[in-house]
Design a protein around this motif. Structure first.
Motif, PDB file in Angstrom:
ATOM      1  N   CYS A 188       4.549 -26.476  34.885  1.00  0.00           N
ATOM      2  CA  CYS A 188       3.100 -26.617  35.019  1.00  0.00           C
ATOM      3  C   CYS A 188       2.759 -26.812  36.497  1.00  0.00           C
ATOM      4  N   THR A 189       1.941 -25.918  37.022  1.00  0.00           N
ATOM      5  CA  THR A 189       1.569 -25.979  38.442  1.00  0.00           C
ATOM      6  C   THR A 189       0.172 -26.554  38.644  1.00  0.00           C
ATOM      7  N   GLN A 190      -0.690 -26.424  37.648  1.00  0.00           N
ATOM      8  CA  GLN A 190      -2.021 -27.032  37.684  1.00  0.00           C
ATOM      9  C   GLN A 190      -2.401 -27.431  36.272  1.00  0.00           C
ATOM     10  N   GLY A 191      -2.924 -28.641  36.144  1.00  0.00           N
ATOM     11  CA  GLY A 191      -3.291 -29.121  34.829  1.00  0.00           C
ATOM     12  C   GLY A 191      -2.116 -29.747  34.110  1.00  0.00           C
ATOM     13  N   GLU A 192      -2.401 -30.346  32.977  1.00  0.00           N
ATOM     14  CA  GLU A 192      -1.368 -31.043  32.214  1.00  0.00           C
ATOM     15  C   GLU A 192      -1.592 -30.819  30.723  1.00  0.00           C
ATOM     16  N   PRO A 193      -0.571 -30.312  29.994  1.00  0.00           N
ATOM     17  CA  PRO A 193      -0.707 -30.158  28.540  1.00  0.00           C
ATOM     18  C   PRO A 193      -0.486 -31.488  27.825  1.00  0.00           C
ATOM     19  N   LEU A 194      -0.816 -31.530  26.563  1.00  0.00           N
ATOM     20  CA  LEU A 194      -0.499 -32.676  25.723  1.00  0.00           C
ATOM     21  C   LEU A 194       0.924 -32.504  25.217  1.00  0.00           C
ATOM     22  N   ASP A 195       1.820 -33.393  25.639  1.00  0.00           N
ATOM     23  CA  ASP A 195       3.254 -33.260  25.388  1.00  0.00           C
ATOM     24  C   ASP A 195       3.678 -34.191  24.257  1.00  0.00           C
ATOM     25  N   ALA A 196       4.193 -33.620  23.178  1.00  0.00           N
ATOM     26  CA  ALA A 196       4.620 -34.417  22.027  1.00  0.00           C
ATOM     27  C   ALA A 196       5.965 -35.098  22.245  1.00  0.00           C
ATOM     28  N   GLN A 197       6.782 -34.589  23.197  1.00  0.00           N
ATOM     29  CA  GLN A 197       8.105 -35.167  23.432  1.00  0.00           C
ATOM     30  C   GLN A 197       8.369 -35.313  24.925  1.00  0.00           C
ATOM     31  N   PRO A 198       7.638 -36.158  25.625  1.00  0.00           N
ATOM     32  CA  PRO A 198       7.881 -36.308  27.073  1.00  0.00           C
ATOM     33  C   PRO A 198       9.284 -36.813  27.395  1.00  0.00           C
ATOM     34  N   VAL A 238      -4.886 -28.448  26.109  1.00  0.00           N
ATOM     35  CA  VAL A 238      -6.124 -29.190  25.834  1.00  0.00           C
ATOM     36  C   VAL A 238      -7.157 -29.019  26.948  1.00  0.00           C
ATOM     37  N   ASP A 239      -6.689 -28.655  28.153  1.00  0.00           N
ATOM     38  CA  ASP A 239      -7.558 -28.392  29.297  1.00  0.00           C
ATOM     39  C   ASP A 239      -7.025 -27.165  30.021  1.00  0.00           C
ATOM     40  N   ASP A 240      -7.749 -26.703  31.041  1.00  0.00           N
ATOM     41  CA  ASP A 240      -7.279 -25.569  31.836  1.00  0.00           C
ATOM     42  C   ASP A 240      -5.868 -25.862  32.354  1.00  0.00           C
ATOM     43  N   LEU A 241      -5.017 -24.842  32.283  1.00  0.00           N
ATOM     44  CA  LEU A 241      -3.603 -25.051  32.596  1.00  0.00           C
ATOM     45  C   LEU A 241      -3.022 -23.816  33.253  1.00  0.00           C
ATOM     46  N   SER A 242      -2.271 -24.021  34.342  1.00  0.00           N
ATOM     47  CA  SER A 242      -1.528 -22.940  34.992  1.00  0.00           C
ATOM     48  C   SER A 242      -0.045 -23.240  34.886  1.00  0.00           C
ATOM     49  N   VAL A 243       0.739 -22.249  34.469  1.00  0.00           N
ATOM     50  CA  VAL A 243       2.177 -22.450  34.305  1.00  0.00           C
ATOM     51  C   VAL A 243       2.943 -21.334  35.014  1.00  0.00           C
ATOM     52  N   GLU A 244       4.164 -21.663  35.361  1.00  0.00           N
ATOM     53  CA  GLU A 244       5.085 -20.707  35.973  1.00  0.00           C
ATOM     54  C   GLU A 244       6.270 -20.577  35.031  1.00  0.00           C
ATOM     55  N   LEU A 245       6.596 -19.367  34.631  1.00  0.00           N
ATOM     56  CA  LEU A 245       7.695 -19.160  33.700  1.00  0.00           C
ATOM     57  C   LEU A 245       9.035 -19.233  34.416  1.00  0.00           C
ATOM     58  N   PHE A 246      10.068 -19.604  33.663  1.00  0.00           N
ATOM     59  CA  PHE A 246      11.423 -19.677  34.209  1.00  0.00           C
ATOM     60  C   PHE A 246      11.867 -18.287  34.653  1.00  0.00           C
ATOM     61  N   ASP A 247      12.301 -18.168  35.893  1.00  0.00           N
ATOM     62  CA  ASP A 247      12.782 -16.904  36.453  1.00  0.00           C
ATOM     63  C   ASP A 247      14.301 -16.992  36.583  1.00  0.00           C
ATOM     64  N   PRO A 248      15.070 -16.212  35.812  1.00  0.00           N
ATOM     65  CA  PRO A 248      16.529 -16.340  35.855  1.00  0.00           C
ATOM     66  C   PRO A 248      17.128 -16.033  37.220  1.00  0.00           C
ATOM     67  N   VAL A 249      16.490 -15.161  38.001  1.00  0.00           N
ATOM     68  CA  VAL A 249      17.013 -14.846  39.333  1.00  0.00           C
ATOM     69  C   VAL A 249      16.745 -15.999  40.291  1.00  0.00           C
ATOM     70  N   ARG A 250      15.539 -16.546  40.232  1.00  0.00           N
ATOM     71  CA  ARG A 250      15.167 -17.637  41.132  1.00  0.00           C
ATOM     72  C   ARG A 250      15.708 -18.984  40.665  1.00  0.00           C
ATOM     73  N   ASP A 251      15.591 -19.272  39.357  1.00  0.00           N
ATOM     74  CA  ASP A 251      15.897 -20.593  38.837  1.00  0.00           C
ATOM     75  C   ASP A 251      17.268 -20.687  38.168  1.00  0.00           C
ATOM     76  N   GLY A 252      17.899 -19.560  37.868  1.00  0.00           N
ATOM     77  CA  GLY A 252      19.165 -19.579  37.146  1.00  0.00           C
ATOM     78  C   GLY A 252      20.371 -19.432  38.059  1.00  0.00           C
ATOM     79  N   SER A 253      21.542 -19.289  37.451  1.00  0.00           N
ATOM     80  CA  SER A 253      22.787 -19.096  38.200  1.00  0.00           C
ATOM     81  C   SER A 253      23.540 -17.908  37.609  1.00  0.00           C
ATOM     82  N   LEU A 254      24.445 -17.359  38.402  1.00  0.00           N
ATOM     83  CA  LEU A 254      25.158 -16.141  38.033  1.00  0.00           C
ATOM     84  C   LEU A 254      26.487 -16.466  37.355  1.00  0.00           C
TER      85      LEU A 254
END
Length: 309
Positions: free
Chosen positions: A46-56, A77-93
């Motif tokens: 989440c880059t902007q905003g916050e969702p309602l999280d059932a399991q923080p 529940v409100d405006d929300l911006s998210v960034e999806l997991f990028d396997p090249v950027r966030d993962g390992s080989l």
């Protein structure tokens, strides 16, 4: 209505919408498996905003501070911006170092990670194909004993990931997501207690790693392994361990005999620890029978495998 943004996409969603469903409904293909906050396949940041999280509590403080959330557990529940997991950027080989069939439908896939990976038996990883298809799989290998990461993949049915996995070759590359916990593990404090490992299908994979970890750590109590399957793909290996370790009892039950085997389960000691893994139906059946048989609820650890496409 809240506005949801992911990359160049922005659209309105009904207030209270499940974040995973909203993203996948828009065609963004966020991977998932358990939908219970266990497999961690559906991580988004989440880059902007916050969702309602059932399991923080499902993520550690460091991950949450960076904005990571489990989409399956969040509601918009409100405006929300998210960034999806990028396997090249966030993962390992990782490189394929082993590819063989344990049975006509169970593939044993071994990977050599680019960087050493510290893990415990029973944890799981998100595996990504070069085409961007991702699925979570439990580790069947043992840290400190195996030099590779091992996965047992059910290829009985077609699917986007398994259709690629069938034809992988030695030297091919996959991407891996972050290591995830799950509930299955071996605790050295259990060494004197009866340990039951109950699996259906390839739910045996993580329990195979946990069994070997328990034996490696010198487990002293009795160990009971029950595998419900149409193909007992590790039969010889399990029987070999049972020959070497007097406290190990192995039961290979045909799928058609599952209910009969269940009815015969008796918990002789209330100190018993039971680890259960398999399809939702098999895990539920095992769990109900164990509770009826008198196993305390806090001594049952279960992980559910949903069918992966």
């Amino acid at each position: 209505m809240p506005e949801l943004r992911a990359g160049d996409w922005q659209w309105s969603v009904a207030a209270g919408s499940n974040l995973l469903d909203a993203l996948n409904g828009a065609g963004l293909c966020v991977p998932y498996s358990c939908r219970a906050g266990s497999c961690h396949a559906c991580l988004v940041r989440c880059t902007q905003g916050e969702p309602l999280d059932a399991q923080p509590e499902a993520l550690d403080a460091g991950q949450r501070e960076k904005g990571w959330r489990l989409a399956c557990q969040c509601r918009v529940v409100d405006d929300l911006s998210v960034e999806l997991f990028d396997p090249v950027r966030d993962g390992s080989l990782a490189t394929v170092s082993g590819h063989d069939w344990l049975s006509p439908s169970v593939l044993r896939l071994r990977l050599e990670p680019e960087r050493p990976l510290r893990y415990r038996a029973g944890q799981h990883l998100l595996l990504w194909t070069a085409s961007g298809v991702a699925r979570p799989y439990s580790l069947a290998s043992v840290p400190g004993e195996d030099t590779f990461l091992e996965f047992h993949i059910d290829c009985a049915r077609p699917g986007a990931f398994v259709d690629v996995a069938r034809f992988l070759k030695i030297g091919d590359e996959l991407r891996m997501g972050e290591l995830r916990g799950g509930v299955l593990h071996y605790d050295p404090d259990w060494q004197e207690r009866p340990l039951w490992l109950l699996a259906a299908g390839t739910g045996l994979g993580p329990l195979w790693g946990i069994l070997r970890e328990a034996l490696r750590q010198g487990h002293q109590g009795p160990i009971r392994v029950m595998h419900i399957a149409r193909e007992h793909y590790l039969a010889a290996s399990l029987q070999g361990l049972a020959t070497e370790h007097d406290q190990l009892q192995v039961e290979l039950i045909d799928a058609e005999q599952f209910q009969t085997a269940l009815s015969g389960l008796r918990v002789a000691s209330r100190q018993t620890i039971a680890l259960v893994c398999g399809s939702p139906g098999s895990v539920e059946a095992f769990s109900k029978r164990l509770f009826i048989a008198g196993l305390p609820r806090g001594q049952l650890l279960a992980d559910t495998f949903l069918e992966k496409g």
